[in-house]
Write an enzyme that holds these catalytic residues in place. Structure first.
Site, PDB file in Angstrom:
ATOM      1  CB  CYS A   1     -88.576 -36.272  95.049  1.00  0.00           C
ATOM      2  SG  CYS A   1     -87.747 -35.207  93.864  1.00  0.00           S
TER       3      CYS A   1
ATOM      4  CG  HIS B   1     -84.089 -37.455  93.914  1.00  0.00           C
ATOM      5  ND1 HIS B   1     -85.410 -37.713  93.668  1.00  0.00           N
ATOM      6  CD2 HIS B   1     -83.778 -38.152  95.027  1.00  0.00           C
ATOM      7  CE1 HIS B   1     -85.874 -38.528  94.587  1.00  0.00           C
ATOM      8  NE2 HIS B   1     -84.908 -38.818  95.430  1.00  0.00           N
TER       9      HIS B   1
ATOM     10  CG  ASP C   1     -92.783 -39.512  92.385  1.00  0.00           C
ATOM     11  OD1 ASP C   1     -92.185 -38.502  92.812  1.00  0.00           O
ATOM     12  OD2 ASP C   1     -93.672 -40.090  93.032  1.00  0.00           O
TER      13      ASP C   1
END
Lengths: 172, 336
Positions: free
Chosen positions: B128, B323, B125
């Site tokens: 992270c 990510h 989101d």
């Protein structure tokens, strides 16, 4: 407790902000703000004094502040009731100002350097920004297009309409 | 511990160009599989279309397009995934890449071979990095050989950060709730809560899956990162790049739009700043699918190390383009 799904962090923060506003007052008494009722800390009413040397001078403008349950992660919404005639206020009274939008959330393509919502903003900071917005409209992020045009093309008429509406509001 | 490149004491201008954050060709996805290890499923037609593109089409996208595509996948994968998942064996990650890039598979095997048996996933989101770091940081205190010392050192550092935040212009009122939430979690490692219990790994996981707690900690880390960058402009100004345009931002603009704002990914500058101000050692493993000449499937580890804390291991995060998750030598949650 309130019937809305406010969480504890939001409630605690709103109580702190309210306490601070009531104990210290707003700078120069430019506004007051607080919950509409003790039962719901997520609905506030603010009374904003029209800034000096602007057509809004002499008026007192009520606005409704609606807080989300994840405040202060998300910003609140602010709506003048009755609506004000101003380039950055929608015809329904909702205020369109960059500080009430998170970065990346660009309903009217603000310039990127303008001030944005973050959890370190507060009711006081937002209302002070709104007061300077009343004095200095930002035509690049217009919310009321007719008003923007009038402000740009016929400033005197814009100011007349604003002053007249304040008098009407007061029943004069 | 595998070979690591040099650690960086200064914002690493020579490193930034190597940061593989935009390289996502061949990447199946970075969403989370569910706990049973099934690959993530994407339901919209657009997703299906994009995934069926051969790599050559992906290669033709500009870095910005690939970045946005990646961001879209991440945000669409958000709703039903936990903020932080329990530890899962590396094999669950491997399954997701088996039909895709063999480079990723080789790198996953390399990590497994060097003892990184597990992964703890965080929701994609945009928060992270901060969420992974916060969880791994508190867990490292929980697992420290001398817990009392680890808690004391951590809280001493955090207490001193409050004045840093005030110097940066943040009202105490605006950050104290986030601070209290973060510090209370750490205190609970050695101080029983109302129910008389000390914080356990599973309770930490539970707390971090409550948005109110989890996001409060994320906010505090963001403010802390921002305050540190604002307090030391000379070290950071040359590196404050807007990730979308690649242009230099001014300090204020960067801090507001790239650091303080929720959902904005952290890059090297933020990692360096946070590791310094929190006095925590962070190691980032780059699972980037890049061929390595010296050793097949080798994974680069970047160290952001500032502190020498006896009995504390560095926090190890696993980076895949766009990510961050947490890398772990254990492959399942410890029994309590």
């Amino acid at each position: 407790m309130n019937s809305r799904s406010g969480n504890a962090t939001a409630l605690r923060r709103l109580m702190t902000e309210y306490k601070q506003l009531t104990s210290q007052g707003a700078p120069d008494g430019m506004f007051t703000a607080g919950p509409v009722s003790e039962d719901d800390f997520f609905q506030w009413e603010a009374l904003i004094m029209g800034p000096k040397d602007t057509p809004f001078e002499g008026g007192v403008f009520p606005a409704r502040l609606t807080f989300p349950s994840d405040y202060p992660l998300s910003p609140f919404k602010m709506r003048f009731d009755p609506p004000l005639f101003h380039p950055n206020i929608y015809p329904d009274g909702t205020v369109c100002i960059s500080i009430l939008h998170a970065p990346g959330d660009d309903p009217t393509m603000y310039e990127s350097a303008s001030e944005r919502w973050s959890p370190v903003q507060s009711v006081e900071k937002v209302i002070l920004s709104v007061i300077s917005m009343l004095a200095e409209p930002n035509l690049e992020s217009g919310a009321n297009i007719d008003c923007c045009k009038l402000y740009r093309d016929n400033r005197a008429e814009y100011e007349r309409i604003v002053r007249q509406s304040i008098q009407e509001q007061l029943g004069l | 511990m595998p070979d690591t490149p040099e650690s960086y004491d200064v914002p690493p201008i020579s490193v930034s160009p190597e940061a593989p954050k935009l390289k996502i060709s061949d990447l199946p996805d970075v969403g989370e599989a569910d706990v049973n290890g099934r690959p993530p499923s994407y339901t919209t037609a657009e997703d299906a279309e994009l995934f069926s593109l051969p790599p050559s089409d992906l290669d033709s996208l500009t870095p910005l397009q690939t970045y946005e595509m990646n961001e879209n996948f991440l945000s669409e994968s958000v709703p039903d995934r936990p903020l932080i998942a329990p530890l899962a064996p590396m094999a669950t990650l491997r399954t997701e890449y088996e039909g895709g890039s063999q480079l990723f598979v080789k790198q996953i095997d390399w990590l497994t071979k060097y003892g990184y048996a597990g992964i703890r996933r965080t929701r994609g989101d945009g928060d992270c990095f901060y969420r992974s770091l916060a969880f791994a940081y508190i867990e490292s205190i929980l697992l420290a050989s001398d817990k009392a010392l680890a808690v004391t050192s951590a809280i001493s550092v955090l207490e001193s950060t409050q004045s840093l935040l005030e110097q940066a212009g943040f009202d105490r009122m605006a950050f104290e709730d986030f601070y209290d939430c973060f510090v209370n979690l750490i205190k609970r490692v050695i101080t029983p809560d109302n129910a008389g219990q000390l914080l356990s790994s599973s309770m930490l996981l539970e707390e971090f899956n409550m948005p109110e707690v989890s996001n409060s900690v994320v906010v505090y880390l963001r403010l802390l990162t921002s305050a540190h960058i604002r307090a030391d402009p000379d070290s950071y100004i040359p590196f404050l790049l807007d990730p979308d345009t690649g242009e230099l931002n001014d300090l204020q603009q960067f801090c507001i739009s790239q650091v303080e704002a929720m959902g904005k990914e952290a890059d090297h500058v933020q990692i360096i700043a946070l590791s310094r101000v929190l006095k925590v050692n962070i190691t980032v493993a780059y699972l980037d699918g890049r061929p390595h000449n010296s050793q097949e499937g080798k994974v680069d580890f970047l160290e952001f190390h500032n502190a020498d804390i006896p009995g504390m291991n560095p926090v190890i995060l696993l980076y895949r383009p766009g990510h961050y998750d947490i890398l772990d030598k254990r492959n399942e949650e410890p029994l309590e």
